[in-house]
Design a protein around this motif. Sequence first.
Motif, mmCIF file in Angstrom:
data_model
loop_
_atom_site.group_PDB
_atom_site.id
_atom_site.type_symbol
_atom_site.label_atom_id
_atom_site.label_comp_id
_atom_site.label_asym_id
_atom_site.label_seq_id
_atom_site.Cartn_x
_atom_site.Cartn_y
_atom_site.Cartn_z
ATOM 1 N N ALA A 55 -3.612 -0.044 1.528
ATOM 2 C CA ALA A 55 -3.869 1.065 2.454
ATOM 3 C C ALA A 55 -4.325 2.313 1.696
ATOM 4 C CB ALA A 55 -2.617 1.370 3.268
ATOM 5 N N LEU A 56 -3.663 2.619 0.585
ATOM 6 C CA LEU A 56 -4.043 3.791 -0.197
ATOM 7 C C LEU A 56 -5.422 3.615 -0.807
ATOM 8 C CD1 LEU A 56 -3.160 6.555 -1.217
ATOM 9 C CD2 LEU A 56 -2.196 5.426 -3.234
ATOM 10 N N LEU A 57 -5.734 2.390 -1.236
ATOM 11 C CA LEU A 57 -7.055 2.121 -1.798
ATOM 12 C C LEU A 57 -8.139 2.365 -0.756
ATOM 13 C CD1 LEU A 57 -8.860 1.073 -4.080
ATOM 14 C CD2 LEU A 57 -8.446 -1.257 -3.235
ATOM 15 N N ALA A 58 -7.923 1.857 0.458
ATOM 16 C CA ALA A 58 -8.896 2.051 1.526
ATOM 17 C C ALA A 58 -9.031 3.528 1.879
ATOM 18 C CB ALA A 58 -8.481 1.248 2.755
ATOM 19 N N ASN A 59 -7.917 4.224 1.975
ATOM 20 C CA ASN A 59 -7.911 5.644 2.318
ATOM 21 C C ASN A 59 -8.633 6.470 1.249
ATOM 22 O OD1 ASN A 59 -5.310 8.160 2.773
ATOM 23 N ND2 ASN A 59 -7.234 7.937 3.868
ATOM 24 N N SER A 60 -8.363 6.174 -0.003
ATOM 25 C CA SER A 60 -8.988 6.937 -1.091
ATOM 26 C C SER A 60 -10.483 6.647 -1.192
ATOM 27 C CB SER A 60 -8.303 6.624 -2.424
ATOM 28 O OG SER A 60 -8.422 5.255 -2.778
ATOM 29 N N LEU A 61 -10.879 5.403 -0.992
ATOM 30 C CA LEU A 61 -12.300 5.052 -1.066
ATOM 31 C C LEU A 61 -13.084 5.757 0.036
ATOM 32 C CD1 LEU A 61 -14.608 3.428 -2.287
ATOM 33 C CD2 LEU A 61 -13.964 1.501 -0.815
ATOM 34 N N ALA A 62 -12.544 5.748 1.250
ATOM 35 C CA ALA A 62 -13.220 6.431 2.356
ATOM 36 C C ALA A 62 -13.342 7.924 2.075
ATOM 37 C CB ALA A 62 -12.447 6.206 3.661
ATOM 38 N N THR A 63 -12.305 8.509 1.500
ATOM 39 C CA THR A 63 -12.328 9.938 1.194
ATOM 40 C C THR A 63 -13.354 10.263 0.126
ATOM 41 O OG1 THR A 63 -9.986 10.149 1.796
ATOM 42 C CG2 THR A 63 -10.932 11.900 0.440
ATOM 43 N N VAL A 64 -13.419 9.448 -0.920
ATOM 44 C CA VAL A 64 -14.402 9.665 -1.987
ATOM 45 C C VAL A 64 -15.823 9.644 -1.431
ATOM 46 C CG1 VAL A 64 -15.461 8.620 -4.040
ATOM 47 C CG2 VAL A 64 -12.980 8.825 -3.887
ATOM 48 N N LEU A 65 -16.131 8.647 -0.640
ATOM 49 C CA LEU A 65 -17.480 8.531 -0.092
ATOM 50 C C LEU A 65 -17.778 9.686 0.868
ATOM 51 C CD1 LEU A 65 -17.556 4.681 0.605
ATOM 52 C CD2 LEU A 65 -18.604 5.905 -1.307
ATOM 53 N N GLY A 66 -16.831 9.984 1.746
ATOM 54 C CA GLY A 66 -17.046 11.062 2.712
ATOM 55 C C GLY A 66 -17.178 12.414 2.050
ATOM 56 N N VAL A 116 -7.629 11.575 7.668
ATOM 57 C CA VAL A 116 -6.663 11.138 8.676
ATOM 58 C C VAL A 116 -7.117 9.846 9.351
ATOM 59 C CG1 VAL A 116 -5.563 11.731 10.880
ATOM 60 C CG2 VAL A 116 -5.814 13.470 9.084
ATOM 61 N N GLY A 117 -8.389 9.793 9.741
ATOM 62 C CA GLY A 117 -8.883 8.597 10.426
ATOM 63 C C GLY A 117 -8.806 7.350 9.569
ATOM 64 N N SER A 118 -9.224 7.464 8.312
ATOM 65 C CA SER A 118 -9.162 6.284 7.440
ATOM 66 C C SER A 118 -7.712 5.906 7.143
ATOM 67 C CB SER A 118 -9.920 6.547 6.129
ATOM 68 O OG SER A 118 -9.329 7.590 5.379
ATOM 69 N N GLY A 119 -6.822 6.912 7.128
ATOM 70 C CA GLY A 119 -5.409 6.607 6.937
ATOM 71 C C GLY A 119 -4.838 5.828 8.108
ATOM 72 N N ILE A 120 -5.175 6.235 9.316
ATOM 73 C CA ILE A 120 -4.712 5.521 10.511
ATOM 74 C C ILE A 120 -5.265 4.092 10.518
ATOM 75 C CG2 ILE A 120 -4.804 5.438 13.029
ATOM 76 C CD1 ILE A 120 -4.972 8.509 13.010
ATOM 77 N N GLN A 121 -6.561 3.981 10.230
ATOM 78 C CA GLN A 121 -7.196 2.664 10.211
ATOM 79 C C GLN A 121 -6.558 1.754 9.172
ATOM 80 O OE1 GLN A 121 -9.011 0.754 12.185
ATOM 81 N NE2 GLN A 121 -11.130 1.430 11.795
ATOM 82 N N ALA A 122 -6.346 2.287 7.974
ATOM 83 C CA ALA A 122 -5.785 1.480 6.889
ATOM 84 C C ALA A 122 -4.366 1.032 7.218
ATOM 85 C CB ALA A 122 -5.806 2.280 5.593
ATOM 86 N N ALA A 123 -3.555 1.949 7.736
ATOM 87 C CA ALA A 123 -2.174 1.605 8.064
ATOM 88 C C ALA A 123 -2.096 0.571 9.181
ATOM 89 C CB ALA A 123 -1.415 2.863 8.467
ATOM 90 N N GLY A 124 -3.099 0.587 10.069
ATOM 91 C CA GLY A 124 -3.113 -0.372 11.162
ATOM 92 C C GLY A 124 -3.599 -1.754 10.765
ATOM 93 N N LEU A 125 -4.329 -1.836 9.667
ATOM 94 C CA LEU A 125 -4.914 -3.111 9.249
ATOM 95 C C LEU A 125 -4.101 -3.859 8.197
ATOM 96 C CD1 LEU A 125 -8.700 -2.107 9.059
ATOM 97 C CD2 LEU A 125 -7.558 -3.467 10.829
ATOM 98 N N THR A 126 -3.234 -3.137 7.500
ATOM 99 C CA THR A 126 -2.458 -3.799 6.448
ATOM 100 C C THR A 126 -1.082 -3.168 6.316
ATOM 101 O OG1 THR A 126 -2.391 -4.337 4.070
ATOM 102 C CG2 THR A 126 -3.424 -2.253 4.692
ATOM 103 N N ARG A 127 -0.125 -3.974 5.917
ATOM 104 C CA ARG A 127 1.219 -3.473 5.639
ATOM 105 C C ARG A 127 1.417 -3.236 4.149
ATOM 106 N NH1 ARG A 127 4.707 -3.829 9.857
ATOM 107 N NH2 ARG A 127 4.066 -5.043 11.675
#
Length: 254
Positions: A36-47, A20-31
């Motif tokens: 956004a999905l790439l950032a969200n998925s990368l954060a999830t993989v690492l976490g 959820v946090g990486s999703g909020i961050q990604a959506a706020g930084l790019t349209r």
Amino acid sequence: MGRRLAAEAIGTGALVAVVVGSGIQAAGLTRDGGVALLANSLATVLGLGVLIAVFGPVSGAHFNPLVSLAAWWTGRRDGQGPPLREVAAYAAAQVGGAIGGSVAANAMFARPLATWSTHQRHAGHLWLAEVVATAGLIVVIFGLARTGHARFAPAAVAAYIGSAYWFTSSTSFANPAVTLGRAFTDTYAGIAPTSAGPFIVAQLLGAVVGLVLVAAVFGSSPVNAAPHDTTDSPRSSSRDVGSPALTAQGSSRP
């Protein structure tokens, strides 16, 4: 048992906070939805990889009621799986942790602590994607256990979830606890409560399909190790670490 439940609650909560946090961050930084999905998925993989490595030796790092239930089913005949009362306790800890993780993520980004999501994910192709994603997750987890390669779970499971973000239309929730937790955030990673029910039904069906595939490919012999026990030392029973192990997080997508 208390430590196992704490590990499951904290681990599942941390996983949902990452999603959820990486999703909020990604959506706020790019349209750009792809970025956004790439950032969200990368954060999830690492976490996810880190969480499995940390909590696997304690509870098995299921983080997913379906993994706990599958652990009971595959070990019911030889006594290697957890009893149903432990599965129920694990599920309660996982759901509670998931909701807490969503609340924590909302708080970190100054959002209302708990708001029902309005993000509708209600379509047949999404349900099919959840069946496929969950079946694949079960095959990865229990396939590693059956072949004695559970030590690779942190990398293998995280890699599978990362790829499933992209090859499934639902972005691979594959986890009832995570699905319920994400209903409490009206953000990029949320899912409307009315969409959560069909997702969970599809996930249950996917778990059944996954267990059939495991039996077909790896046979019905007992597991060689607890799915998410990342230690190398042999154990007399998967109950020593709270039974099999793993998780499935759940990605997000607008």
